[in-house]
Design a protein around this motif. Structure first.
Motif, PDB file in Angstrom:
ATOM      1  N   ARG A  46       6.688  -0.598   8.741  1.00  0.00           N
ATOM      2  CA  ARG A  46       5.447  -0.342   9.481  1.00  0.00           C
ATOM      3  C   ARG A  46       4.373   0.227   8.564  1.00  0.00           C
ATOM      4  O   ARG A  46       3.207  -0.165   8.627  1.00  0.00           O
ATOM      5  N   GLN A  47       4.773   1.155   7.706  1.00  0.00           N
ATOM      6  CA  GLN A  47       3.815   1.761   6.776  1.00  0.00           C
ATOM      7  C   GLN A  47       3.236   0.718   5.825  1.00  0.00           C
ATOM      8  O   GLN A  47       2.042   0.714   5.546  1.00  0.00           O
ATOM      9  N   ILE A  48       4.087  -0.161   5.335  1.00  0.00           N
ATOM     10  CA  ILE A  48       3.625  -1.212   4.421  1.00  0.00           C
ATOM     11  C   ILE A  48       2.637  -2.119   5.140  1.00  0.00           C
ATOM     12  O   ILE A  48       1.557  -2.423   4.631  1.00  0.00           O
ATOM     13  N   LYS A  49       3.004  -2.534   6.340  1.00  0.00           N
ATOM     14  CA  LYS A  49       2.126  -3.436   7.094  1.00  0.00           C
ATOM     15  C   LYS A  49       0.790  -2.762   7.393  1.00  0.00           C
ATOM     16  O   LYS A  49      -0.276  -3.359   7.210  1.00  0.00           O
ATOM     17  N   GLU A  50       0.827  -1.525   7.860  1.00  0.00           N
ATOM     18  CA  GLU A  50      -0.411  -0.817   8.191  1.00  0.00           C
ATOM     19  C   GLU A  50      -1.282  -0.605   6.953  1.00  0.00           C
ATOM     20  O   GLU A  50      -2.497  -0.806   6.998  1.00  0.00           O
ATOM     21  N   THR A  51      -0.661  -0.212   5.868  1.00  0.00           N
ATOM     22  CA  THR A  51      -1.410   0.051   4.636  1.00  0.00           C
ATOM     23  C   THR A  51      -2.043  -1.218   4.092  1.00  0.00           C
ATOM     24  O   THR A  51      -3.237  -1.254   3.781  1.00  0.00           O
ATOM     25  N   SER A  53      -2.537  -4.111   5.593  1.00  0.00           N
ATOM     26  CA  SER A  53      -3.401  -4.879   6.492  1.00  0.00           C
ATOM     27  C   SER A  53      -4.867  -4.516   6.279  1.00  0.00           C
ATOM     28  O   SER A  53      -5.756  -5.323   6.499  1.00  0.00           O
ATOM     29  N   PHE A  54      -5.137  -3.296   5.811  1.00  0.00           N
ATOM     30  CA  PHE A  54      -6.505  -2.886   5.526  1.00  0.00           C
ATOM     31  C   PHE A  54      -6.956  -3.335   4.142  1.00  0.00           C
ATOM     32  O   PHE A  54      -8.136  -3.555   3.917  1.00  0.00           O
ATOM     33  N   ALA A  55      -6.020  -3.467   3.231  1.00  0.00           N
ATOM     34  CA  ALA A  55      -6.369  -3.699   1.832  1.00  0.00           C
ATOM     35  C   ALA A  55      -6.407  -5.169   1.428  1.00  0.00           C
ATOM     36  O   ALA A  55      -7.069  -5.522   0.462  1.00  0.00           O
ATOM     37  N   LEU A  56      -5.692  -6.013   2.140  1.00  0.00           N
ATOM     38  CA  LEU A  56      -5.568  -7.401   1.696  1.00  0.00           C
ATOM     39  C   LEU A  56      -6.747  -8.259   2.136  1.00  0.00           C
ATOM     40  O   LEU A  56      -7.385  -8.003   3.143  1.00  0.00           O
ATOM     41  N   THR A  65       1.995 -13.320   4.662  1.00  0.00           N
ATOM     42  CA  THR A  65       2.159 -14.185   3.493  1.00  0.00           C
ATOM     43  C   THR A  65       1.977 -13.395   2.210  1.00  0.00           C
ATOM     44  O   THR A  65       2.706 -13.580   1.248  1.00  0.00           O
ATOM     45  N   GLN A  66       1.023 -12.482   2.190  1.00  0.00           N
ATOM     46  CA  GLN A  66       0.731 -11.731   0.972  1.00  0.00           C
ATOM     47  C   GLN A  66       1.795 -10.679   0.664  1.00  0.00           C
ATOM     48  O   GLN A  66       2.010 -10.356  -0.497  1.00  0.00           O
ATOM     49  N   THR A  67       2.439 -10.117   1.690  1.00  0.00           N
ATOM     50  CA  THR A  67       3.447  -9.083   1.438  1.00  0.00           C
ATOM     51  C   THR A  67       4.857  -9.635   1.405  1.00  0.00           C
ATOM     52  O   THR A  67       5.745  -9.020   0.827  1.00  0.00           O
ATOM     53  N   ASP A  68       5.104 -10.792   2.012  1.00  0.00           N
ATOM     54  CA  ASP A  68       6.459 -11.345   2.049  1.00  0.00           C
ATOM     55  C   ASP A  68       6.934 -11.875   0.708  1.00  0.00           C
ATOM     56  O   ASP A  68       8.111 -12.164   0.540  1.00  0.00           O
ATOM     57  N   VAL A  69       6.056 -12.026  -0.260  1.00  0.00           N
ATOM     58  CA  VAL A  69       6.481 -12.492  -1.580  1.00  0.00           C
ATOM     59  C   VAL A  69       7.254 -11.411  -2.323  1.00  0.00           C
ATOM     60  O   VAL A  69       7.869 -11.670  -3.339  1.00  0.00           O
ATOM     61  N   HIS A  70       7.217 -10.183  -1.788  1.00  0.00           N
ATOM     62  CA  HIS A  70       7.934  -9.068  -2.386  1.00  0.00           C
ATOM     63  C   HIS A  70       9.031  -8.597  -1.441  1.00  0.00           C
ATOM     64  O   HIS A  70       8.862  -8.607  -0.230  1.00  0.00           O
TER      65      HIS A  70
END
Length: 89
Positions: A46-51, A53-56, A65-70
């Motif tokens: 949740r923290q990763i998604k919330e953080t 979602s504002f920055a990407l 798509t941008q976070t699932d590569v990791h």
């Protein structure tokens, strides 16, 4: 310090034995501290998604798509201060 989910955490003794880690000779003493963060994975995700979602950049692609590569482990270093005691060296 090693942050790991339960499967990875439980595999550490076998990895340490296979690599003969206890036999390694180093100039300075080495301590290994491992933390099973399995119960915190939902919060971490949740923290990763919330953080992020504002920055990407939404124009390039969506946040999934941008976070699932990791893997989740790539992000553990960002949250290490939540698990490693402040007294740890």
């Amino acid at each position: 310090h090693i942050l790991a989910d339960q499967d990875a955490y439980n595999s550490l003794p076998e990895i340490f034995n296979r690599t003969e880690l206890s036999l390694w000779v180093t100039r300075n003493p080495v301590e290994i501290h491992a933390y099973d963060v399995t119960q915190d994975l939902p919060w971490l995700k949740r923290q990763i998604k919330e953080t992020f979602s504002f920055a990407l950049d939404k124009n390039l692609t969506d946040e999934k798509t941008q976070t699932d590569v990791h893997t989740i482990g790539c992000f553990f270093r960002l949250f290490a201060h939540h698990f490693i005691p402040p007294t740890a060296k």
